[in-house]
Design an enzyme around this catalytic site. Sequence first.
Site, mmCIF file in Angstrom:
data_model
loop_
_atom_site.group_PDB
_atom_site.id
_atom_site.type_symbol
_atom_site.label_atom_id
_atom_site.label_comp_id
_atom_site.label_asym_id
_atom_site.label_seq_id
_atom_site.Cartn_x
_atom_site.Cartn_y
_atom_site.Cartn_z
ATOM 1 N N GLU A 372 39.835 46.155 38.076
ATOM 2 C CA GLU A 372 41.507 46.809 37.809
ATOM 3 C C GLU A 372 42.418 46.351 37.803
ATOM 4 O OE1 GLU A 372 41.860 50.093 34.836
ATOM 5 O OE2 GLU A 372 39.865 50.067 35.303
ATOM 6 N N GLU A 376 46.090 40.575 44.266
ATOM 7 C CA GLU A 376 46.438 39.588 43.624
ATOM 8 C C GLU A 376 47.655 39.647 42.359
ATOM 9 O OE1 GLU A 376 43.046 39.096 44.802
ATOM 10 O OE2 GLU A 376 43.598 38.779 46.719
HETATM 11 C C1 LIG Z 1 31.594 46.218 39.563
HETATM 12 C C2 LIG Z 1 32.467 46.012 37.917
HETATM 13 C C3 LIG Z 1 32.405 46.586 37.539
HETATM 14 C C4 LIG Z 1 33.462 45.936 36.098
HETATM 15 N N1 LIG Z 1 33.341 46.938 34.981
HETATM 16 C C5 LIG Z 1 34.042 46.425 33.961
HETATM 17 C C6 LIG Z 1 34.170 47.034 32.197
HETATM 18 O O1 LIG Z 1 33.820 47.913 32.709
HETATM 19 N N2 LIG Z 1 34.769 46.217 31.813
HETATM 20 C C7 LIG Z 1 35.347 45.277 31.881
HETATM 21 O O2 LIG Z 1 36.103 44.309 31.052
HETATM 22 N N3 LIG Z 1 35.327 44.296 33.204
HETATM 23 C C8 LIG Z 1 34.793 45.189 33.909
HETATM 24 N N4 LIG Z 1 34.921 44.051 35.483
HETATM 25 C C9 LIG Z 1 35.311 42.709 35.623
HETATM 26 C C10 LIG Z 1 36.754 42.887 36.377
HETATM 27 O O3 LIG Z 1 37.674 43.490 35.482
HETATM 28 C C11 LIG Z 1 36.965 41.620 37.016
HETATM 29 O O4 LIG Z 1 36.316 41.452 37.428
HETATM 30 C C12 LIG Z 1 38.936 41.362 36.931
HETATM 31 O O5 LIG Z 1 39.172 41.266 36.243
HETATM 32 C C13 LIG Z 1 38.531 39.807 37.980
HETATM 33 O O6 LIG Z 1 38.331 38.798 36.300
HETATM 34 P P1 LIG Z 1 37.287 37.909 37.044
HETATM 35 O O7 LIG Z 1 35.589 38.280 38.137
HETATM 36 O O8 LIG Z 1 37.024 37.025 35.812
HETATM 37 O O9 LIG Z 1 37.767 37.481 38.600
HETATM 38 P P2 LIG Z 1 39.136 35.924 38.080
HETATM 39 O O10 LIG Z 1 39.682 36.382 36.603
HETATM 40 O O11 LIG Z 1 38.380 34.302 37.876
HETATM 41 O O12 LIG Z 1 39.691 35.824 39.065
HETATM 42 C C14 LIG Z 1 39.377 35.405 40.590
HETATM 43 C C15 LIG Z 1 40.150 35.419 42.227
HETATM 44 O O13 LIG Z 1 41.482 34.713 41.561
HETATM 45 C C16 LIG Z 1 42.350 35.260 42.493
HETATM 46 N N5 LIG Z 1 43.329 35.571 41.326
HETATM 47 C C17 LIG Z 1 42.765 35.831 40.047
HETATM 48 N N6 LIG Z 1 44.587 35.402 39.902
HETATM 49 C C18 LIG Z 1 45.733 35.133 40.361
HETATM 50 C C19 LIG Z 1 47.160 34.556 40.701
HETATM 51 N N7 LIG Z 1 48.091 34.933 39.299
HETATM 52 N N8 LIG Z 1 47.102 34.720 41.959
HETATM 53 C C20 LIG Z 1 46.812 34.614 43.120
HETATM 54 N N9 LIG Z 1 45.231 35.087 43.215
HETATM 55 C C21 LIG Z 1 45.023 35.391 41.663
HETATM 56 C C22 LIG Z 1 41.942 36.959 42.646
HETATM 57 O O14 LIG Z 1 41.303 36.808 44.051
HETATM 58 C C23 LIG Z 1 40.588 36.984 41.589
HETATM 59 O O15 LIG Z 1 39.604 38.193 42.974
HETATM 60 C C24 LIG Z 1 33.919 45.059 36.307
HETATM 61 C C25 LIG Z 1 34.336 43.983 37.190
HETATM 62 C C26 LIG Z 1 32.973 44.870 38.138
HETATM 63 C C27 LIG Z 1 32.290 43.947 39.784
#
Ligand SMILES: Cc1cc2nc3c(=O)[nH]c(=O)nc-3n(C[C@H](O)[C@H](O)[C@H](O)COP(=O)(O)OP(=O)(O)OC[C@H]3O[C@@H](n4cnc5c(N)ncnc54)[C@H](O)[C@@H]3O)c2cc1C
Length: 388
Positions: A372, A376
Amino acid sequence: MYRNDYGLSDELKMFQDTIRKFVKNEILPVEHKLDPDAIEFPKEEIERLREKTRAMGMYQPAAPVEFGGAGLDFFANTLFMEEVSKHRQGLYNAGGGVFGYAVNPILYMGTEEQKEKYLKPCIRGEMRGCFAITEPSGGSDPARAIRTRARKTDRGWVLNGSKTWISFANQAKFVTVFVRTDDGPIGTRGEITCFIVESGTPGYTISSPIPVIRPEAPYELIFEDCLVPEAQMLGRQGGGFELLTSLLTQNRIPYAAQCVGIAQEALEMAIAYSKIRETFGKPLSDRQAIQWMLADSALEIHAARLVVYNAARCRAENKPFRIESSMAKLMASEVALNVVDRAIQIHGGMGLSKELPLERWYRELRTRRIGEGPSEVHRMVISRELLS
Ligand SMILES: Cc1cc2nc3c(=O)[nH]c(=O)nc-3n(C[C@H](O)[C@H](O)[C@H](O)COP(=O)(O)OP(=O)(O)OC[C@H]3O[C@@H](n4cnc5c(N)ncnc54)[C@H](O)[C@@H]3O)c2cc1C
């Protein structure tokens, strides 16, 4: 314990008390018999307990009455989520599903046919959906990261691409999936549109579970020339980004309330244990090191609850609530992880044992600093407002 009624009416306090008792008397006894990492209640127990929540008029609390729900307002539903989550599965599966599952977004944008076909059966508990935004290219910035495309043809829309980390995909009868409906270059902000895709549609496959830190594993969804009729579009073409941001902004508040509920429960466990556990001839509660941990936890929970209730009140009163929702999600998820961490520390080895729910909450809460919207990103949303 310090006292603060958070401006709740007597009616809301009675309501909280009713849910608290239900969790204690009905949910916990079922859960105690399950594997500590179980992700669902047995079907027969769900059905048995749903009879009770229906009789209480509390089945599907957030769904409107005309669809078979209890029609709670947003603030009361936030209080409900805080209380109903106070059990081992509570963060992932609040109330064990016996109050029904979260209301599907079809409620807000669906056509009458879509509501009939998907929303009503979901509310009745006959099916459930899942929600897919995140792709291997990223989840924090979906406007740029979404690469799955839908191309318009004479027969409908043809989807190609993949989604990842999608919760409940294996149980879902359909997915609401957000895709690009323009031809713009990869990595740019595109036109995003939402479609409802049924499981079993040719060209739509669900991967094996992806093991993660919490017991319930998410899934990858693959779309290969998957034909979806025009009638399966949710909302208007290009309306997907607005839909997903409004849904996420709203859903973060009950999500944060769950964190507050778990944190409160962990604090109460830590207080009780500190009074009965003795080391070096005295109960732990006599040690200042422990007292300070308890005090910090109480203080942080109190502050987080105020922030969450404020966001819920803004939403319930139709005031702007985007920043308030980010603050609530950010603060409650971080506070809850700190509080559960301290509770584990106070319990020593027992805190890490599967006899207690603390270790499971710790693992589930760790996902909440990323799911959600990572912390950050919420800090970015809040600071953008400050600097604008
Ligand atoms: C168990 C689990 C269940 C999930 N269920 C769903 C679901 O049902 N549906 C769905 O659509 N998604 C789901 N997700 C996905 C989840 O919403 C994403 O993992 C989350 O939005 C982060 O995206 P990402 O993992 O691609 O990280 P990225 O977008 O690659 O970001 C990586 C890290 O970079 C840092 N970061 C990112 N942007 C910035 C910024 N602007 N400034 C500073 N730091 C930053 C943060 O620390 C972040 O954790 C789930 C994830 C997990 C682990």
